[in-house]
Design a protein around this motif. Structure first.
Motif, PDB file in Angstrom:
ATOM      1  N   SER A  79       0.853  -1.195   0.000  1.00  0.00           N
ATOM      2  CA  SER A  79       0.000   0.000   0.000  1.00  0.00           C
ATOM      3  C   SER A  79       0.883   1.236   0.000  1.00  0.00           C
ATOM      4  N   PRO A  80       0.479   2.284  -0.697  1.00  0.00           N
ATOM      5  CA  PRO A  80       1.315   3.492  -0.759  1.00  0.00           C
ATOM      6  C   PRO A  80       1.399   4.157   0.605  1.00  0.00           C
ATOM      7  N   PRO A  81       2.450   4.907   0.853  1.00  0.00           N
ATOM      8  CA  PRO A  81       2.568   5.620   2.133  1.00  0.00           C
ATOM      9  C   PRO A  81       1.378   6.544   2.353  1.00  0.00           C
ATOM     10  N   GLY A  82       0.917   6.599   3.597  1.00  0.00           N
ATOM     11  CA  GLY A  82      -0.230   7.410   3.964  1.00  0.00           C
ATOM     12  C   GLY A  82      -1.535   6.668   3.929  1.00  0.00           C
TER      13      GLY A  82
ATOM     14  N   LEU B  39      -1.289   5.543  10.169  1.00  0.00           N
ATOM     15  CA  LEU B  39      -1.012   5.449   8.741  1.00  0.00           C
ATOM     16  C   LEU B  39       0.312   4.724   8.549  1.00  0.00           C
ATOM     17  N   ASN B  40       0.465   4.119   7.371  1.00  0.00           N
ATOM     18  CA  ASN B  40       1.758   3.523   7.059  1.00  0.00           C
ATOM     19  C   ASN B  40       2.657   4.582   6.440  1.00  0.00           C
ATOM     20  N   SER B  41       3.945   4.511   6.788  1.00  0.00           N
ATOM     21  CA  SER B  41       4.906   5.503   6.299  1.00  0.00           C
ATOM     22  C   SER B  41       5.641   5.027   5.073  1.00  0.00           C
ATOM     23  N   VAL B  42       5.776   3.713   4.887  1.00  0.00           N
ATOM     24  CA  VAL B  42       6.479   3.136   3.744  1.00  0.00           C
ATOM     25  C   VAL B  42       5.664   1.957   3.237  1.00  0.00           C
ATOM     26  N   PRO B  43       5.879   1.535   1.984  1.00  0.00           N
ATOM     27  CA  PRO B  43       5.212   0.306   1.530  1.00  0.00           C
ATOM     28  C   PRO B  43       5.675  -0.894   2.347  1.00  0.00           C
ATOM     29  N   LEU B  44       4.769  -1.767   2.652  1.00  0.00           N
ATOM     30  CA  LEU B  44       5.047  -2.912   3.512  1.00  0.00           C
ATOM     31  C   LEU B  44       5.088  -4.192   2.688  1.00  0.00           C
ATOM     32  N   ASP B  45       5.873  -5.121   3.148  1.00  0.00           N
ATOM     33  CA  ASP B  45       6.026  -6.392   2.442  1.00  0.00           C
ATOM     34  C   ASP B  45       5.667  -7.509   3.412  1.00  0.00           C
ATOM     35  N   ARG B  46       4.607  -8.222   3.112  1.00  0.00           N
ATOM     36  CA  ARG B  46       4.176  -9.299   4.009  1.00  0.00           C
ATOM     37  C   ARG B  46       5.205 -10.414   4.081  1.00  0.00           C
ATOM     38  N   GLU B  47       5.919 -10.664   2.973  1.00  0.00           N
ATOM     39  CA  GLU B  47       6.887 -11.749   2.973  1.00  0.00           C
ATOM     40  C   GLU B  47       8.097 -11.441   3.843  1.00  0.00           C
ATOM     41  N   VAL B  48       8.286 -10.173   4.201  1.00  0.00           N
ATOM     42  CA  VAL B  48       9.404  -9.789   5.077  1.00  0.00           C
ATOM     43  C   VAL B  48       8.954  -9.773   6.529  1.00  0.00           C
ATOM     44  N   VAL B  49       7.901  -9.035   6.836  1.00  0.00           N
ATOM     45  CA  VAL B  49       7.357  -8.964   8.206  1.00  0.00           C
ATOM     46  C   VAL B  49       5.848  -9.082   8.094  1.00  0.00           C
TER      47      VAL B  49
END
Length: 794
Positions: free
Chosen positions: A394-397, A439-449
């Motif tokens: 998801s995009p930041p924000g 809000l999210n600040s950076v794009p997140l990766d489920r495969e990492v965390v």
């Protein structure tokens, strides 16, 4: 009169014992003699006749007369009053306690006797000839008994006594038995016949007159009223009659406790208060119901009777001593929702004796009221923990969720939100400090965390010390953003002799997305770029088989490039395009790989162990020859060194140590070591190279054509060599030669010698007479240089 009666009794006791001793009848054999072993019959004596039969003598104990008391008399028929018979007394107390008159045979007691010390004495009586001391009769044994009188009072040997009896015991309950001892003779009269009576302790206790057993005499004796009693018991001899002796002892009787008293609260209601911020487990107050009993009979158990809000908010338990009931907080309290609680508390005995159940019930009830006090509370979150979710990539924000907290004391208070830094060190998320929006600040990766656990802090703006925390768990939802890939880094190979249809490799594919391992992955060759020698067959279980298609393969050492296409079943569809490299190898008969790669083409088909050993032996021989050659050359050079060292001009020593340069004034003073007058001028003007950089390496100019100076011209030799070194750029710039030809300008003697001075000229000019003024240390030098020169030799 009493003395006369005692004497008469003693005489009557022994009057029947007086008799005569006669020698034995002729012709009869005498029996063995009792007594001293040295006494023997000189001739057999026969017992002719006795005028009495031996009986016991009696002596009254504790008799103390003015003179020895006659207790009996011995006499024999042989004694005719001529005075030649002597009576002898032996045995217990003979000569000390009892004495006998040698002439008359009268026996007297000389001291007061005590029956309790010795009840009887056994003695031997004998009649002997006074002149020859020859026994006239064998010795005869008789007993003197000490007759008892009541001279010892009863004594309680084990007193004083201590006994315990339960309270409320029935009448006649045995408490303890006391026993007195009388040292008098129990077989004679009533001197030792005892009777027991209670002197003190009535009417609570009684004693059996004959056995001395003490029993309770009053019912319902209450320990709580009187716990201890003192009983005095007397023992009297002579059957308790007047004139008897007596002794007494004390018996301390303690009443042991029984559970005959129920607990009672001293007041019917109790009031306590507690702050609403008190955590669960905090003590609110103590209750105590009084129980007059003691020990385990006084142990109490407390409980809350009402099963309403009071039992849910508070709890009560008994302390370690089993006496107090402690009220504690069971769950968090809230002044704003409820300000007081009222409930009933019951105290009950833990141990109840059925024998005294009629005195029950053994419990009591009291009312408890607890008031909740208001306190400045931290903000309260709407939920103790939050669980949020957001899609990966998801995009930041992007909005993740929202947390809310409110000040219960003042709902209008402003709350500020923040995230504890150590729970989100990478700053993946941010929170709006005013409304709690995350809000999210950076794009997140489920495969990492796949999960993020944050701690959100709510702080009152008006009171920054009021802080509360809430746990926020954020789940990263999966999207199909990863193409399928091979499960391993495969390195397949095929034998150069393999036939078509041969299985080269079984490969498996995987998808890192959440549903990738359960969805089917298609494995196939891409259209238009397939390898003609290999067939890819999809097994439809996320695996595929690589099969050999061609009958003839390229030469060994070549490889086959097999492109693959991996397609997952997600939405949108993701495709992976890996390429496998299949090596063509030489294999053994069992199909195992023997060699691969182009280097195997030029190698022999098979190299034996012997051939390898021969090759290694040749290589070793060559190495040995090379080492021997090097050693011989070094030995030759070492043999030439002694000849070269004889020429001082060839002795050049190089110190590989970089100097400090002109700025180095600490090591030495350059001005003090330099003598411009004594140094020879340079042979020619030359341009010096820089010493602070490493020169470019090149071959130095050849010095073979140079003619070395004569050995005695050392100064010019050094000057030539120095100029050659300065002009040679291959010489390291940090080498230097220092020439010390000057003793220093501060010397009072001046310069002793210098390269420019002449021995003859200096001697003629000034001489060396001043050396004698330098003291004894320079005496030898003065003698060498100060001696007058002799005439020249012709």
């Amino acid at each position: 009169m009493a003395s006369f009666l005692q004497f008469l009794l003693a005489w009557l006791g022994g009057c029947g014992c007086a008799g005569r001793l006669a020698p034995p009848s002729p012709g009869t054999k005498a029996g063995p003699l009792r007594g001293n072993a040295s006494q023997r019959w000189e001739r057999p004596l026969l017992r002719s006749r006795r005028s009495w039969v031996w009986n016991q003598f009696f002596v009254i104990e504790e008799y103390a007369g003015p003179e020895p008391v006659l207790i009996g008399r011995l006499h024999t028929d042989v004694d005719r009053g001529e005075g030649r018979i002597k009576y002898v007394l032996t045995g217990e107390g003979a000569g000390t306690v009892f004495v006998i008159d040698e002439k008359t045979g009268n026996i007297h007691v000389t001291k007061t006797l005590d029956r309790e010390e010795k009840a009887q004495y056994i003695l031997l009586a004998q009649a002997v000839d006074r002149a020859s001391n020859r026994p006239l009769e064998p010795p005869s044994e008789f007993i003197i008994k000490v007759q008892d009188i009541n001279d010892n009072p009863p004594v309680f040997l084990q007193g004083p006594y201590h006994a315990t009896v339960p309270e409320m015991s029935n009448v006649g309950t045995s408490v303890i038995q006391v026993t007195a001892h009388d040292a008098d003779d129990p077989a004679y009269g009533n001197s030792a016949r005892l009777v027991y009576t209670v002197l003190e302790g009535l009417p609570f206790f009684s004693v059996d007159p004959q056995t001395g057993v003490i029993r309770t005499a009053t019912p319902n004796m209450d320990r709580e009223t009187q716990q201890e009693f003192l009983v005095v018991v007397q023992a009297k001899d002579m059957g308790g009659h007047a004139g008897g002796l007596s002794g007494s002892t004390t018996v301390t009787v303690t009443l042991s406790d029984v559970n005959d008293n129920p607990p009672r609260f001293p007041q019917s209601s109790y009031q306590f208060s507690v702050v609403e911020t008190a955590p669960p487990g905090s003590a609110v107050g103590r209750l105590r119901a009084h129980d007059p009993d003691e020990g385990e009979n006084a142990l109490l158990a407390y409980s809350i009777l009402d099963g309403g809000d009071g039992a849910e908010a508070f709890a009560i338990h008994t302390d370690a001593l089993g006496q107090d009931g402690i009220i504690t907080v069971r769950k968090p309290l809230d002044f704003e929702s409820r300000r007081s609680y009222t409930f009933r508390v019951e105290a009950t005995n833990t141990l109840i004796d059925p024998q005294y159940i009629r005195k029950g019930p053994f419990k009591d009830v009291a009312t408890v009221r607890i008031t909740i006090e208001d306190a400045d509370e931290p903000p309260a979150f709407s939920r103790p923990e939050y669980r949020l979710a957001v899609y990966e990539n998801s995009p930041p924000g992007t909005l993740v969720g929202k947390v809310t907290a409110v000040d219960l004391d003042s709902p209008s208070s402003v709350i500020r939100y923040s995230i504890l830094p150590h729970t989100d060190p990478e700053r993946y998320f941010s929170i709006n400090s005013q409304d709690g929006t995350i809000l999210n600040s950076v794009p997140l990766d489920r495969e990492v965390v796949p999960w993020h656990n944050l701690t959100v802090v709510a702080t009152e703006l008006d009171s920054p010390t009021q802080v509360s925390h809430a746990q926020v768990a954020i789940q990263i939802l999966d999207v199909n953003d990863n193409p399928p890939q091979l499960e391993h880094g495969y390195e397949p190979f095929v034998c150069d002799s393999a036939t078509p249809g041969h299985l080269i490799q079984l490969i498996r594919a995987m998808d890192r997305d959440e549903d990738g391992n359960v969805s089917r992955i298609i494995i196939r060759s891409p259209l238009g770029t397939r390898e003609p020698n290999v067939t890819v067959r999809d097994n439809k279980d996320n695996s595929a088989s690589l099969l050999l298609r061609a009958a003839r393969l390229p030469a060994q050492g070549a490889s086959l490039l097999v492109p693959l296409e991996l397609v997952d079943g997600g939405s949108p569809t993701r495709t992976g395009s890996p390429t496998l490299t299949v090596s063509i190898c030489r294999c053994r008969r069992d199909g195992a790989m023997h060699s691969c790669g182009p280097e195997a083409l030029g190698s022999p088909a098979g190299l034996s162990t012997g051939a390898l050993l021969a090759i290694l032996a040749c290589v070793g021989t060559l190495l040995a020859l090379v080492l021997l050659f090097v050693a011989l050359r070094r030995q030759k050079q070492a043999a030439l060194l002694p000849f070269e060292e004889e020429d001082v001009r060839e002795n050049i020593i190089t110190y590989d140590d970089e100097g400090g340069g002109e700025e180095d004034t600490e090591a030495f003073d350059m001005a003090a070591l330099q003598n411009p007058d004594a140094a020879p001028p340079p042979p020619q003007q030359r341009r010096l190279l820089r010493r602070d950089v490493l020169p470019r390496p090149h071959f130095p100019p050849s010095l073979a054509a140079r003619i070395p100076p004569q050995p005695h011209d050392v100064a010019s030799f050094l000057a030539v060599r120095l100029s050659e070194v300065d002009a040679d750029p291959s010489v390291p710039p940090y080498d230097s030669i220092q020439v010390y030809g000057y003793e220093g300008q501060g010397s009072s003697a001046g310069s002793l010698s210098s390269p420019s001075s002449s021995c003859a000229g200096d001697s003629d000019a000034g001489g060396y007479e001043y050396l004698e003024e330098w003291g004894p240390l320079f005496r030898t030098l003065a003698e060498l240089y100060g001696a007058p020169e002799g005439p020249p030799l012709t």
